[in-house]
Write a protein that holds these residues in place. Structure first.
Motif, short mmCIF file in Angstrom:
data_model
loop_
_atom_site.label_atom_id
_atom_site.label_comp_id
_atom_site.label_asym_id
_atom_site.label_seq_id
_atom_site.Cartn_x
_atom_site.Cartn_y
_atom_site.Cartn_z
N THR A 1 0.83 -1.19 0.00
CA THR A 1 0.00 0.00 0.00
C THR A 1 0.87 1.25 0.00
OG1 THR A 1 -0.11 0.06 2.41
CG2 THR A 1 -1.80 -1.22 1.26
N PRO A 2 0.43 2.32 -0.64
CA PRO A 2 1.22 3.56 -0.65
C PRO A 2 1.49 4.12 0.73
CG PRO A 2 -0.53 3.62 -2.32
CD PRO A 2 -0.78 2.42 -1.47
N VAL A 3 0.49 4.01 1.64
CA VAL A 3 0.68 4.54 2.99
C VAL A 3 1.81 3.81 3.70
CG1 VAL A 3 -0.42 4.86 5.23
CG2 VAL A 3 -1.72 5.26 3.15
N ALA A 4 1.83 2.48 3.59
CA ALA A 4 2.87 1.69 4.26
C ALA A 4 4.25 2.00 3.68
CB ALA A 4 2.56 0.20 4.15
N LYS A 5 4.33 2.19 2.36
CA LYS A 5 5.61 2.50 1.74
C LYS A 5 6.13 3.86 2.20
CE LYS A 5 5.00 -0.26 -2.47
NZ LYS A 5 4.88 -0.24 -3.95
N ARG A 6 5.23 4.86 2.25
CA ARG A 6 5.66 6.19 2.70
C ARG A 6 6.07 6.16 4.16
NH1 ARG A 6 1.18 7.87 -0.67
NH2 ARG A 6 -0.18 7.87 1.18
N PHE A 7 5.31 5.44 4.98
CA PHE A 7 5.63 5.34 6.40
C PHE A 7 6.99 4.68 6.59
CE2 PHE A 7 5.47 3.28 10.56
CZ PHE A 7 5.03 4.31 11.37
N ASP A 8 7.26 3.63 5.84
CA ASP A 8 8.53 2.93 5.95
C ASP A 8 9.69 3.83 5.52
OD1 ASP A 8 9.88 0.37 6.50
OD2 ASP A 8 10.39 0.43 4.39
N MET A 9 9.50 4.60 4.47
CA MET A 9 10.54 5.51 3.99
C MET A 9 10.84 6.60 5.03
SD MET A 9 10.53 7.98 0.63
CE MET A 9 9.23 8.97 1.39
N LEU A 10 9.78 7.15 5.64
CA LEU A 10 9.98 8.19 6.65
C LEU A 10 10.70 7.64 7.88
CD1 LEU A 10 6.53 10.02 6.45
CD2 LEU A 10 8.75 10.91 5.73
N CYS A 11 10.35 6.42 8.29
CA CYS A 11 11.03 5.82 9.45
C CYS A 11 12.51 5.64 9.18
CB CYS A 11 10.38 4.48 9.79
SG CYS A 11 8.76 4.61 10.56
N ASN A 12 12.88 5.20 7.98
CA ASN A 12 14.29 5.04 7.64
C ASN A 12 15.01 6.38 7.62
OD1 ASN A 12 13.99 2.27 7.35
ND2 ASN A 12 13.47 2.42 5.17
N THR A 13 14.33 7.41 7.12
CA THR A 13 14.94 8.75 7.10
C THR A 13 15.14 9.28 8.50
OG1 THR A 13 13.87 9.17 4.97
CG2 THR A 13 14.73 11.07 6.17
N PHE A 14 14.14 9.15 9.35
CA PHE A 14 14.25 9.64 10.73
C PHE A 14 15.32 8.88 11.51
CE2 PHE A 14 9.63 11.18 10.47
CZ PHE A 14 10.05 12.46 10.18
N TYR A 15 15.54 7.63 11.15
CA TYR A 15 16.56 6.85 11.84
C TYR A 15 17.94 7.47 11.63
CZ TYR A 15 19.60 2.93 13.02
OH TYR A 15 20.59 2.14 13.56
N GLU A 16 18.22 7.89 10.38
CA GLU A 16 19.51 8.53 10.10
C GLU A 16 19.63 9.87 10.83
OE1 GLU A 16 21.91 7.10 8.53
OE2 GLU A 16 20.72 5.32 8.04
N VAL A 17 18.53 10.63 10.87
CA VAL A 17 18.55 11.91 11.57
C VAL A 17 18.75 11.70 13.07
CG1 VAL A 17 17.19 13.97 12.10
CG2 VAL A 17 17.10 12.98 9.82
N ALA A 18 18.13 10.66 13.63
CA ALA A 18 18.27 10.39 15.06
C ALA A 18 19.72 10.03 15.40
CB ALA A 18 17.34 9.25 15.47
N LYS A 19 20.39 9.27 14.54
CA LYS A 19 21.78 8.93 14.79
C LYS A 19 22.66 10.19 14.82
CE LYS A 19 22.75 5.93 11.63
NZ LYS A 19 23.55 4.91 10.87
N ALA A 20 22.38 11.13 13.92
CA ALA A 20 23.15 12.37 13.91
C ALA A 20 22.84 13.22 15.14
CB ALA A 20 22.86 13.15 12.63
N GLY A 21 21.58 13.22 15.58
CA GLY A 21 21.21 14.04 16.73
C GLY A 21 21.66 13.49 18.06
N ALA A 22 22.00 12.22 18.11
CA ALA A 22 22.41 11.60 19.37
C ALA A 22 23.88 11.77 19.68
CB ALA A 22 22.07 10.10 19.34
N ILE A 23 24.61 12.50 18.85
CA ILE A 23 26.05 12.66 19.06
C ILE A 23 26.35 13.47 20.31
CG2 ILE A 23 28.15 13.64 18.07
CD1 ILE A 23 27.06 12.99 15.31
N SER A 24 25.57 14.53 20.55
CA SER A 24 25.81 15.40 21.71
C SER A 24 24.48 15.90 22.26
CB SER A 24 26.70 16.58 21.31
OG SER A 24 26.05 17.39 20.35
N ASP A 25 24.54 16.48 23.46
CA ASP A 25 23.33 17.04 24.07
C ASP A 25 22.80 18.23 23.27
OD1 ASP A 25 23.47 15.18 26.07
OD2 ASP A 25 24.51 16.50 27.48
N GLU A 26 23.73 19.03 22.73
CA GLU A 26 23.32 20.21 21.97
C GLU A 26 22.57 19.80 20.71
OE1 GLU A 26 25.30 24.21 19.90
OE2 GLU A 26 26.55 22.71 20.92
N SER A 27 23.14 18.87 19.95
CA SER A 27 22.47 18.43 18.72
C SER A 27 21.15 17.73 19.02
CB SER A 27 23.38 17.48 17.94
OG SER A 27 23.70 16.34 18.71
#
Length: 381
Positions: free
Chosen positions: A264-290
């Motif tokens: 389904t298109p909804v599931a595909k979009r949701f899966d893509m967003l989760c993968n994108t947020f995962y990369e952003v979360a890894k970058a934000g977890a480097i320091s308290d400021e980020s």
């Protein structure tokens, strides 16, 4: 509780102990009542040295209803057995099923369960369970609840006929009532009294049976009081979102192999967003400021997309089926999804299962042949 005959059967007053223990566990509405009943049982029958009872008492916070019924468990309890799990696999596995075949059948069972849930949701939109009374409260729950949950509510509503309420006192804005229920145990009947606190200004009601806190459905004692006071509508806090027919369950967005949601298109979009947020979360977890900067940015995104998300959800409900108020009568066909995997008729079968099936078929043919021979013999005789 099923171990009572094994653990206490050697006592001379076994029957009396069994009754006292059952009353302490199941008839205690509060923890104080349980503590008092338990202590009286131990004192009366001199059970101080019974290690099994001592262990039960130490763990009372985990199994005695008086301690756990004020927590929401969606109706589940610690005393439930595994019949529901066994019935879940009926028709899919048996004692001769191999591990490899079990994995395949497990996904088939899950797929069947999801299909049944989708069909039940469709029927909740398409049809409604008729009301059994003329109370406005019942009509309110009929419009918003799924058919299965509305039927649970109706059971409580019908059982209110065995209850009657009595006003006790008023303490500020809170009114105290007692609801007496006539119950039948075997061939005997007895009255049980429940206390109810009602705050009409904020419309908060609480029953000592804790049925709403435990199962998420208003109890017959509260319904008895509300109908007696001619209440036409209950606050939304007593209508749980999880039981509504128009709720969009978040787990439906997750891609899986057994529900057909992966295409389904909804599931595909949701899966893509989760993968994108995962990369952003890894970058934000480097320091308290980020991390703080990322949290603030996500908070702003939530505010920005909240309005759009609400509008999209409303449009999605209109497309999937009629609104809960019953005004939209258009029912659209569900999206056709091709099932995954090999068709059942073409599935591979291991040697053990094939030989077992061939043996059973051979035995059936021999029985039919023997039966025909006997009938032919008697016919000619």
């Amino acid at each position: 509780m099923k171990k009572i005959p094994e653990k206490l059967g050697r006592y001379e007053a076994y029957e009396d102990i069994k009754t006292a223990l059952g009353n302490a566990v199941y008839d205690s509405l509060t923890t104080e009542e349980f503590e008092s009943s338990w202590q009286n049982m131990v004192d009366q029958y001199l059970l101080y040295d019974n290690e099994w009872l001592q262990e039960l008492y130490r763990n009372r916070h985990h199994w005695v209803p008086a301690y756990v019924k004020d927590t929401f468990w969606a109706g589940m309890s610690t005393t439930q057995r595994s019949e529901s799990m066994n019935s879940f696999f009926d028709g899919y596995v048996n004692s001769k099923t191999t591990l490899r075949l079990f994995i395949e059948q497990y996904e088939n069972a899950l797929r069947d369960k999801v299909e049944k849930e989708n069909i039940a949701d469709f029927h909740s939109f398409k049809s409604t369970v008729p009301c059994i009374t003329h109370y406005d409260i019942e009509k309110q729950f009929q419009l918003v609840y799924t058919n299965s949950k509305f039927q649970e509510f109706q059971k409580e509503l019908t059982r209110k006929m065995y209850c009657y309420s009595t006003f006790i006192k008023r303490e500020g804005a809170i009114e105290v009532y007692q609801v007496t229920e006539d119950i039948k145990i075997g061939d005997k009947r007895k009255d049980i009294v429940y206390g109810i606190l009602l705050n009409e200004e904020e419309f908060e009601v609480k029953c000592y049976c804790h049925h709403f806190e435990f199962r998420g459905i208003l109890c017959r004692h509260v319904l008895c009081l509300l109908t007696q006071k001619k209440v036409k509508e209950v606050p939304l806090r007593y209508i749980l979102e999880r039981w509504k027919k128009n709720i969009k369950r978040k787990h439906n967005f997750i891609r899986c192999t057994y529900s057909g949601m992966e295409d389904t298109p909804v599931a595909k979009r949701f899966d893509m967003l989760c993968n994108t947020f995962y990369e952003v979360a890894k970058a934000g977890a480097i320091s308290d400021e980020s991390c703080n900067v990322l949290v603030e940015a996500i908070h702003n995104l939530k505010i920005q997309f909240s309005t759009n998300s609400d509008n999209s959800t409303r449009d999605l409900h209109v497309q999937e089926g009629p609104s809960w108020d019953g005004k939209n009568k258009t029912i659209l066909n569900p999206v056709a999804v091709r099932s995954r995997g090999r068709p059942p008729t073409l599935r591979k079968e291991n040697k053990v299962d094939r030989k077992s099936r061939e043996k059973m078929a051979r035995e059936k043919r021999q029985k039919r042949k023997k039966k025909k021979t006997i009938l032919r013999y008697f016919f000619f005789v």
